[in-house]
Structure formats: structure tokens, C-alpha cells
Design an enzyme around this catalytic site. Structure first.
Site, PDB file in Angstrom:
ATOM      1  N   TRP A 129       5.498  -0.944  -3.752  1.00 42.94           N
ATOM      2  CA  TRP A 129       6.311  -0.813  -5.074  1.00 42.94           C
ATOM      3  C   TRP A 129       6.161   0.454  -5.952  1.00 42.94           C
ATOM      4  O   TRP A 129       6.985   0.604  -6.687  1.00 42.94           O
ATOM      5  CB  TRP A 129       6.190  -2.381  -5.665  1.00 42.94           C
ATOM      6  CG  TRP A 129       5.117  -2.390  -6.238  1.00 42.94           C
ATOM      7  CD1 TRP A 129       4.151  -3.430  -5.565  1.00 42.94           C
ATOM      8  CD2 TRP A 129       4.301  -1.972  -7.488  1.00 42.94           C
ATOM      9  NE1 TRP A 129       3.115  -3.498  -6.437  1.00 42.94           N
ATOM     10  CE2 TRP A 129       3.012  -2.736  -7.689  1.00 42.94           C
ATOM     11  CE3 TRP A 129       4.498  -1.123  -8.431  1.00 42.94           C
ATOM     12  CZ2 TRP A 129       1.988  -2.550  -8.503  1.00 42.94           C
ATOM     13  CZ3 TRP A 129       3.372  -1.019  -9.465  1.00 42.94           C
ATOM     14  CH2 TRP A 129       2.490  -1.602  -9.417  1.00 42.94           C
ATOM     15  N   ASN A 130       5.010   0.914  -6.082  1.00 39.55           N
ATOM     16  CA  ASN A 130       4.807   1.959  -7.167  1.00 39.55           C
ATOM     17  C   ASN A 130       5.405   3.290  -7.053  1.00 39.55           C
ATOM     18  O   ASN A 130       5.587   3.843  -7.861  1.00 39.55           O
ATOM     19  CB  ASN A 130       3.333   2.292  -7.174  1.00 39.55           C
ATOM     20  CG  ASN A 130       2.447   2.466  -5.985  1.00 39.55           C
ATOM     21  OD1 ASN A 130       2.897   2.412  -5.101  1.00 39.55           O
ATOM     22  ND2 ASN A 130       1.260   2.749  -6.246  1.00 39.55           N
ATOM     23  N   LYS A 141       9.368  -2.500   6.087  1.00 42.23           N
ATOM     24  CA  LYS A 141       9.584  -4.050   5.443  1.00 42.23           C
ATOM     25  C   LYS A 141       9.399  -3.284   3.721  1.00 42.23           C
ATOM     26  O   LYS A 141       8.518  -2.722   3.386  1.00 42.23           O
ATOM     27  CB  LYS A 141       8.183  -4.895   5.452  1.00 42.23           C
ATOM     28  CG  LYS A 141       8.516  -6.189   4.788  1.00 42.23           C
ATOM     29  CD  LYS A 141       7.172  -6.807   4.271  1.00 42.23           C
ATOM     30  CE  LYS A 141       6.646  -6.379   3.146  1.00 42.23           C
ATOM     31  NZ  LYS A 141       7.411  -6.539   1.843  1.00 42.23           N
ATOM     32  N   GLY A 144      -1.199  -0.066   0.580  1.00 46.36           N
ATOM     33  CA  GLY A 144      -1.318  -0.992  -0.198  1.00 46.36           C
ATOM     34  C   GLY A 144      -2.855  -1.409  -0.342  1.00 46.36           C
ATOM     35  O   GLY A 144      -3.723  -0.567  -0.197  1.00 46.36           O
ATOM     36  N   SER A 145      -3.342  -2.720  -0.523  1.00 38.09           N
ATOM     37  CA  SER A 145      -4.682  -2.950  -1.099  1.00 38.09           C
ATOM     38  C   SER A 145      -5.457  -2.883   0.527  1.00 38.09           C
ATOM     39  O   SER A 145      -5.041  -3.386   1.313  1.00 38.09           O
ATOM     40  CB  SER A 145      -4.668  -4.416  -1.708  1.00 38.09           C
ATOM     41  OG  SER A 145      -4.466  -5.389  -0.579  1.00 38.09           O
ATOM     42  N   GLU A 166      -3.447   3.483   4.142  1.00 41.27           N
ATOM     43  CA  GLU A 166      -3.789   4.323   2.758  1.00 41.27           C
ATOM     44  C   GLU A 166      -3.773   3.364   1.901  1.00 41.27           C
ATOM     45  O   GLU A 166      -2.990   2.377   1.463  1.00 41.27           O
ATOM     46  CB  GLU A 166      -2.636   5.260   2.482  1.00 41.27           C
ATOM     47  CG  GLU A 166      -2.987   6.096   1.389  1.00 41.27           C
ATOM     48  CD  GLU A 166      -2.474   5.714   0.024  1.00 41.27           C
ATOM     49  OE1 GLU A 166      -3.414   5.014  -0.730  1.00 41.27           O
ATOM     50  OE2 GLU A 166      -1.380   5.674  -0.216  1.00 41.27           O
ATOM     51  N   LEU A 167      -5.154   2.907   1.682  1.00 44.84           N
ATOM     52  CA  LEU A 167      -5.557   1.634   0.921  1.00 44.84           C
ATOM     53  C   LEU A 167      -6.056   2.150  -0.438  1.00 44.84           C
ATOM     54  O   LEU A 167      -5.928   3.224  -0.897  1.00 44.84           O
ATOM     55  CB  LEU A 167      -6.756   1.030   1.711  1.00 44.84           C
ATOM     56  CG  LEU A 167      -6.055   0.662   3.123  1.00 44.84           C
ATOM     57  CD1 LEU A 167      -7.483  -0.058   4.141  1.00 44.84           C
ATOM     58  CD2 LEU A 167      -4.751  -0.232   3.391  1.00 44.84           C
ATOM     59  N   CYS A 177      -2.687   4.872  -6.520  1.00 42.79           N
ATOM     60  CA  CYS A 177      -4.063   4.711  -5.892  1.00 42.79           C
ATOM     61  C   CYS A 177      -4.731   5.826  -6.214  1.00 42.79           C
ATOM     62  O   CYS A 177      -6.149   5.762  -5.751  1.00 42.79           O
ATOM     63  CB  CYS A 177      -3.747   4.487  -4.374  1.00 42.79           C
ATOM     64  SG  CYS A 177      -2.634   5.808  -3.697  1.00 42.79           S
ATOM     65  N   GLU A 203     -10.641  -1.251  -9.101  1.00 44.21           N
ATOM     66  CA  GLU A 203      -9.589  -0.556  -9.619  1.00 44.21           C
ATOM     67  C   GLU A 203      -8.672  -1.318 -10.529  1.00 44.21           C
ATOM     68  O   GLU A 203      -8.161  -2.196 -10.444  1.00 44.21           O
ATOM     69  CB  GLU A 203      -8.779  -0.146  -8.172  1.00 44.21           C
ATOM     70  CG  GLU A 203      -7.590   0.923  -8.465  1.00 44.21           C
ATOM     71  CD  GLU A 203      -6.777   1.067  -7.230  1.00 44.21           C
ATOM     72  OE1 GLU A 203      -6.283   2.228  -7.037  1.00 44.21           O
ATOM     73  OE2 GLU A 203      -6.710   0.247  -6.400  1.00 44.21           O
TER      74      GLU A 203
END
Length: 543
Positions: free
Chosen positions: A208-209, A232, A287-288, A309-310, A343, A441
Site C-alpha cells: 500500500w505504501n 492482487k 512486503g514483510s 522485496e522484503l 522499506c 523496522e
């Protein structure tokens, strides 16, 4: 204008209170706002939450997008609400799609793939270029949607639209340059070449960022390579994704190539379907780390190609030989971009003993000048966090540091007079490695300043993390620049800069920050596989 008291001017930063509003969606092509009150701000009088009208209301599409159509008839679906984080007001309600819907979108992408993969690289380049132009032509509406559902200031949203468009432009240029190799081999009479071929249907899960840029950074290279996609959309910010899908349709991207599904409560089941469905050949997720590990385990059963990409925990190091004003500016840009909700934001700011106090003072003065409020208000530099859970995490980190003896010199409080999702930009000194911020984080507007003495000490502290996405440092000693850049265990290093993102540069991490790269010439490779062709019987020249 009413007089502003000296007491208010002494506050550490300005706040602009958003006006409550109602949003009504009567038809998919109507975007209406009705003001309900005018509220006096904390600093500036009579400011309102004025949401600009869309120039093209048809870009507000509260429906999933499959086979080049918005699925406007979904009577049996539960729905979820998308809210403005500045006010909590509902913007739209969307179908909460299920596993069955996800399979239908996958089927559409699979049906489109055989013909789309045979299109020429040049034709795919033209499609991406046309989509890029659509984004540029509708940039202001896209920026409005981003601010409305994400909360970031409108200036930041405009910047994101430009950034999102740049990936379409970049991969339009890369599509015709997806080269293979000619390989000398040991066997006489044989010749070997390779081709890069599209991997197939790709499942993309975006955060969402950056509601626009994360979509284009993934779909752009997929289309350039000849893949079809099922994306998604993030449950918090799906409207930007759907507007981009409408613009892709206008650009002429064929039926079934781009499919966007919408869900919130069914997200775990939808994610599992994307990872386990045998028709899907690749997963790309931002995401996470925890969710990335789960998706990777689910994708293992069908041996999908993956790129993740976490999470990050970026160190930002200021050596005593740094250009201090430049280091302050770089740290501000890195830490407080999107209110710290990226991130690659600096999470641990290490400052060497000799300049620690001066840096802290200069840095704090910059933060005090921030203006917090609705992203649509003139002069606002920082908006709300995405939801109350984000605010709670930020508050927990600050209170943990405070309880352990750190000093909050700016901010450190919720801004409840603005709304439930606002937190004051915060600067904390006297940090130590046993505090939660060092290991976790924050993903919010908190700058934690750690003191260090030596180069070896700070590199050890910076590398004391399971993740390694980005790192930054400021120094004017070229020998040190090489030593530290090579020693930091991260995928990306910013040297004398706090901004490292560019469509031409590879983006990705090491350790538990994932693998694979986005953007750059490497980004398109993530959506291809190498096919080898061996030609035998070439022999010698015939007499």
C-alpha cells in the site's frame, strides 16, 4: 487571518487539522464530495480537507479488472471499505474477492499468454510507451487518488506518479533489448545459442505504501518480457491500481494481459491460490519478511520462480568527516519520506562522537519545521500513517526507547486532534542497541540517533540484523567510502545521498530482505527463463 500566538509558534512542528467529509459513489463514473464542517487548525486557521475533483471521474473504479473489463456485477460478494487515512471517511467499497475469483483471473491470464508471448518485442515496447503516456496525461488524477487512499501529501503523490511512469518508460526501452548469447562449446560441429523467453503467467502482490509505483515496477517488466499477470491489489489502496488498469486498457494492452483482483479478508487464501496454482509460473511480492517466507513455502510445491522485496532495517551512518549539512538533508530525505513508511527509510541513524551533538541539533531543527496534516492541504509536508496499527507500532517503539533512558527531543506523541492516524515526527537521542528500534523496522516518522566511536564498531552494529535491504553513509574519505560500502551487508548502498531509487538502477536486498531485483536491466530478467538451443552437424566447409 487570525493571530497566531507565540505559544503555538513554539510548537516543534506545524499541524493542519483535516476537515471531516463524506464521499458518495453513486455510479462508477461519479466522484462526489460533500463538506460537513470547517475546523480551525492547531496552527493555521480555517483550513479544510479539500479533496480536488477528478478531471476524469471514470478513473475511480471500485471493481476488479479481469479480461479488460471491470466486474461491475458482483452481487454475491461481501465488500470491504477503502478509507481516507486522514479522516477515516469511506471512499469506496469493493468486492472482497475469493479463491474462485482468483482462479478465474488466473484462467484469463493463462488464456491470453500463448498469443501475447508471440508478439514482437517492439510491439510490446509500443504498448508500454502508450501506457506511459496515459499515466503522464492523467498524472494529477492519479496523484489525487494516491493521496486520498494512502494519505501522503499531494506533492509526494505527484512525485510517485512520475516515478511510476518512469518504469513503464524504462521497460518500454528495455523490451527490444532482451538479448540472448552465442556460446563457444567444446564439441566440434556444434553451435549453441540462448534465448530469454517469458516465464508465463505471473502473480504480483503489491503493498500500500506506493500504490502506483509498485504496480508499474512489476507489471512493466512482465509485459516487456511477454508475460501476462494477475495482480492482487493492496486492500488499503486498491483504487490507484484499478485506475492504472483502466489506463492500460486505453493504451491498447490486450485482453487478459493485466488482471487486478481485490480482496481484504480473503487475502491469505488468495495469496495461497496464487502461490499454488500450477498455471502461475512466477510470484513477485513486496512486503514483510514473515509473509515472504510463507509465500515462498507455498510456491515451493510447484517450483515457481520467485522474487521477493522484503523488510528492511536501514542503517544511516554519519562519519565525523562528513559534509554535515548534506548529511542532515540526506537523513531527512531518507528517514521521513512518506512519513517513514518505506522499506528503505533510515531506521537506525548512527552518528560519530565528534559530530553527534551538532548533527542532532541541526537535524531536530529541520524536523521542527515539518507541517503535519491532510495531504491535500497547502504546505503540509507529512500526512497520516496508513492505519491505527501503524500508529500503535510507532508509539510502542518510542515508549520503549523512552523507558530505557533515551531522550525524545522532538515529537513523541500521537496527534489526536488531527485524527486517529497521525503521529508527530519524532527525533530521539541517546539510543542504544538493546532498544526495540535497533532490531525492528519502525515504518513510521521516528528518527533514532545512535552514537558510535569507530568505523569497525559502526559497521558491526549496522550488520547486526537479519535483513539487508538498504544502507547509507556520509564520508569525504575515499578510502573509507570503499571500505564501508563493501563491508555493509545490504543490497543497496547510498553514499553521500539519502535517495537511491531510480528505474535504471537495480532494487533489492540480501539476507532476509529477499532476492531478485526490480528496475534496471536486471528487472526484466526476473520475468524470463533462459532457453538453450544446440545445433549439431555443422561440420567443416564442404568441398
Amino acid at each position: 487571518m487570525q493571530r497566531i500566538s507565540a505559544r503555538l509558534l513554539s510548537k516543534p512542528f506545524h499541524t493542519v487539522r483535516p476537515q471531516a467529509f463524506n464521499t458518495a459513489i453513486c455510479r462508477p463514473t461519479v466522484f462526489k464530495l460533500r463538506s460537513t464542517a470547517i475546523v480551525t487548525s492547531t496552527i493555521m486557521p480555517l483550513h479544510t480537507h479539500n479533496v480536488p475533483k477528478l478531471n476524469d471521474p471514470s478513473l475511480l473504479q471500485p471493481y476488479p479488472f479481469v479480461n479488460n473489463e471491470f466486474l461491475t456485477s458482483t452481487p454475491d460478494h461481501a465488500r470491504f471499505s477503502v478509507t481516507d487515512p486522514a479522516t477515516g471517511a469511506t471512499i469506496a467499497s469493493l468486492p472482497d474477492q475469493t479463491v474462485a475469483d482468483t482462479r478465474a483471473a488466473i484462467d484469463a491470464a493463462a488464456a491470453a499468454f500463448p498469443s501475447f508471448r508471440r508478439t514482437t518485442a517492439r510491439s510490446r515496447s509500443r504498448l508500454l510507451r502508450a501506457w506511459y503516456q496515459q499515466v503522464i496525461d492523467n498524472a494529477e488524477d492519479l496523484a489525487t487518488l494516491i493521496t486520498l487512499e494512502n494519505g501522503k501529501p499531494l506533492a509526494d503523490s505527484r512525485g510517485e506518479v512520475g516515478y511510476a511512469a518512469s518504469f513503464l518508460e524504462w521497460f518500454a526501452e528495455e523490451a527490444p533489448r532482451m538479448y540472448g548469447d552465442t556460446i563457444p562449446v567444446a564439441t566440434p560441429g556444434n553451435r549453441v545459442i540462448t534465448q530469454r523467453i517469458p516465464v508465463g503467467v505471473c502473480a504480483l502482490i503489491t503493498p500500500w505504501n506506493f500504490p502506483a509505483a509498485m504496480i508499474t515496477r512489476k507489471i512493466g517488466p512482465a509485459i516487456a518480457a511477454g508475460c501476462t499477470v494477475v495482480c492482487k491489489a493492496p486492500g488499503e489502496t486498491p483504487l490507484t491500481s484499478l485506475a492504472l488498469a483502466e489506463l492500460a486498457r486505453r493504451a491498447g494492452i490486450p485482453k487478459g494481459v493485466i488482471n487486478i483482483i481485490t480482496t481484504l479478508s480473503h487475502t491469505p487464501d488468495v495469496g495461497k491460490e496464487l502461490c499454488t496454482n500450477p498455471a502461475v509460473k512466477k510470484i513477485s511480492f513486496t512486503g514483510s519478511t514473515a509473509v515472504g517466507k510463507l509465500l515462498m513455502s507455498q510456491a515451493a510445491g510447484t517450483m515457481k520462480k520467485c522474487s521477493f522485496e522484503l523488510g528492511g532495517n536501514a542503517p544511516f551512518i554519519v562519519f565525523d568527516d562528513a559534509d554535515l549539512p548534506a548529511a542532515v538533508a540526506g537523513a531527512i530525505a531518507s528517514k521521513f519520506r512518506s512519513s517513514g513508511q518505506t522499506c528503505v527509510c533510515a531506521n537506525r541513524i548512527y552518528v560519530q562522537d565528534g559530530v553527534y551533538d551538532e548533527f542532532a541539533s541541526l537535524f531536530a531543527e529541520k524536523v521542527k519545521a515539518f507541517r503535519v496534516g491532510s495531504g491535500f492541504e497547502d504546505g503540509v509536508t507529512h500526512g497520516p500513517l496508513i492505519h491505527d496499527r501503524a500508529v500503535s507500532k510507532v508509539s510502542d517503539h518510542v515508549e520503549d526507547a523512552r523507558a530505557a533512558g533515551a531522550s525524545v527531543i522532538v515529537g513523541g506523541t500521537r496527534l489526536t486532534d488531527l485524527g486517529d492516524n497521525f503521529y508527530a515526527p519524532t527525533v530521539i537521542t541517546g539510543m542504544s542497541a538493546d532498544m526495540r528500534i535497533h532490531a525492528e523496522e519502525t515504518f513510521g516518522p521516528v528518527a533514532a540517533l545512535f552514537r558510535f566511536r569507530s568505523e569497525a564498531e559502526v559497521v558491526a552494529l549496522a550488520n547486526d540484523s537479519d535483513v539487508g535491504l538498504a544502507g547509507y553513509f556520509y564520508s569525504r574519505d575515499m578510502a573509507r567510502v570503499w571500505r564501508v560500502a563493501e563491508a555493509l551487508e545490504v543490497g543497496m548502498v547510498g553514499i553521500n545521498t539519502g535517495m537511491i531509487s531510480d528505474p535504471a538502477a537495480p532494487f533489492g536486498g540480501v539476507k532476509e530482505s529477499g532476492f531478485g531485483r526490480e528496475g534496471s536491466r536486471y528487472g526484466i530478467e526476473e520475468y524470463t527463463v533462459v532457453k538453450k538451443m544446440t545445433f549439431g552437424g555443422v561440420g567443416e566447409l564442404q568441398e
